[in-house]
Design a protein around this motif. Structure first.
Motif, short mmCIF file in Angstrom:
data_model
loop_
_atom_site.label_atom_id
_atom_site.label_comp_id
_atom_site.label_asym_id
_atom_site.label_seq_id
_atom_site.Cartn_x
_atom_site.Cartn_y
_atom_site.Cartn_z
N SER A 127 59.92 78.31 34.36
CA SER A 127 59.35 77.01 34.70
C SER A 127 57.83 77.07 34.69
O SER A 127 57.15 76.18 34.17
CB SER A 127 59.86 76.55 36.06
OG SER A 127 59.25 75.33 36.44
N VAL A 135 57.58 75.49 41.24
CA VAL A 135 58.91 74.90 41.19
C VAL A 135 59.57 75.09 42.56
O VAL A 135 59.44 76.14 43.18
CB VAL A 135 59.75 75.54 40.06
CG1 VAL A 135 59.91 77.04 40.26
CG2 VAL A 135 61.11 74.87 39.94
N ASN A 184 64.85 71.85 42.54
CA ASN A 184 64.87 71.93 41.07
C ASN A 184 65.57 73.19 40.59
O ASN A 184 66.33 73.17 39.61
CB ASN A 184 63.44 71.88 40.52
CG ASN A 184 62.84 70.49 40.60
OD1 ASN A 184 63.56 69.50 40.60
ND2 ASN A 184 61.52 70.42 40.68
N ARG A 209 69.32 72.87 40.74
CA ARG A 209 69.88 72.07 39.65
C ARG A 209 70.00 72.88 38.35
O ARG A 209 70.86 72.60 37.51
CB ARG A 209 69.00 70.84 39.38
CG ARG A 209 68.99 69.84 40.51
CD ARG A 209 68.32 68.54 40.06
NE ARG A 209 68.01 67.70 41.20
CZ ARG A 209 66.79 67.55 41.72
NH1 ARG A 209 65.77 68.22 41.16
NH2 ARG A 209 66.59 66.78 42.74
#
Length: 366
Positions: free
Chosen positions: A36, A44, A48, A51
């Motif tokens: 990320s 992050v 998130n 998910r």
């Protein structure tokens, strides 16, 4: 394909143990944090990450793992209640243990081959180096850098220009258009006509030769030289092609694409980081020394942030690989400089392939 990297730095014994004990779930969460960051440069958060995971996991459980990763020194929170970013130690661990190296596409391989060989037409070594630097910059969106042993170009003309009774300037003009000036101490009592005679004698014999070959030529025709020229002029001829260049083997640095580093800045801190990096790049000696470290091993080397003193303030990374001449001697290093969130999986194989193409060109086109 694997990249040869510097040893991880900065880990305490307890951190090293914690890293060694990471389970598969912790490694996957860490991978998601790093990927990320490499994609966006932003922290992050646990929601998130939850998910993104293949195995269902609550945000609370992800936060617990993040705390363990922070204890291991692999991630940190830039602000209170913020998400996590990888530390330099975390990036080093990711590059060493988890990075999946991609492949250079067929289109990119063809582009690299065509552009490099076109630039090297006529044995124009410096043009090939400049093209390698510019091409890496364009493909990586970072700054392309090349450092190489300065080549001994083929001579076109030599001239002696008197500065004062005791000194002259030796002007060496090469076939590639480059001009090199060197100071020469003159023998006492040397007449002005000797400078012209020495120049004429050399120009009749050196065209198309390197300086090293010109030195050999003067030794081979020493008897002829002593017969045609007086002793002082003969000494001048020998001195004109015997002067060392820059104290011996010198290096040249080529940097292209610094403007790429100004793109996609996220904050004022990024702008300050780039300003410091530009200062680093202007310190050519330090950049050359850093790139020279990449000559120590085979394949690609990766230097991250404060692992080297040059980029310790700017928080930048270098991906570099050596290239060789026809005698298999390492004659330089090329690479990409950019932020620590470089796309390593894409840039590592690109740098490696470009170095191999340049090596093949220098080996004679194979």
């Amino acid at each position: 394909m694997s990249a040869e990297t510097s040893r991880p730095s900065g880990a305490t014994p307890s951190q090293a143990r914690a890293i060694a004990e990471l389970n598969e779930r912790s490694r996957e969460i860490f991978r998601q944090i790093v990927e990320s960051y490499l994609g966006s440069g932003e922290p992050v958060g646990s929601r998130n990450i939850a998910r993104l995971l293949q195995t269902p996991l609550s945000p609370a459980s992800v936060r617990n793992v993040m705390a363990d990763l922070e204890h291991a020194g692999l991630v940190y929170a830039p602000h209170t209640s913020a998400g996590r970013l990888p530390t330099e130690l975390g990036l080093r661990f990711f590059v060493d243990a988890m990075l999946e190296i991609g492949e250079v596409s067929r289109e990119e391989r063809e582009r690299i081959e065509v552009q490099m060989r076109a630039a090297a037409t006529g044995h124009n070594f410096e043009s090939a180096l400049a093209e390698a630097s510019a091409m890496l910059s364009g493909l990586s969106r970072g700054a392309g850098v090349v450092v190489a042993t300065k080549q001994d170009p083929r001579l076109k003309h030599i001239e002696f220009v008197r500065l004062d009774p005791a000194r002259a300037l030796v002007v060496l003009v090469s076939e590639d258009g480059s001009v090199e000036n060197r100071l020469l101490d003159l023998p006492a009592g040397l007449p002005a006509s000797a400078l012209v005679e020495a120049g004429n004698f050399l120009n009749a014999r050196i065209r198309g030769k390197t300086l090293a070959e010109a030195r050999e030529e003067t030794l081979a025709v020493r008897a002829m030289m002593e017969a045609e020229l007086d002793a002082l002029t003969a000494r001048l001829v020998e001195a004109g092609v015997a002067l060392p260049s820059d104290g011996g083997e010198s290096r040249q640095l080529i940097v292209r694409g610094q403007a790429n580093l100004l793109e996609d800045l996220k904050a004022l801190e990024d702008l300050e980081r780039i300003r410091l990096l530009f200062q680093d790049l202007e310190t050519q000696t330090d950049v050359i020394d850093l790139l020279a470290r990449a000559e120590a091993g085979e394949g690609v080397r990766i230097f991250i942030g404060s692992e080297n003193k040059l980029f310790s303030l700017s928080g930048s990374s270098l991906v570099a690989a050596p290239f060789r001449d026809g005698a298999q001697k390492i004659v330089g290093v090329l690479g990409v400089i950019g932020p620590t969130r470089l796309n390593y999986s894409r840039i590592v194989p690109m740098v490696d392939y470009t170095a191999k193409v340049l090596s093949r060109i220098l080996e004679g086109g194979r």
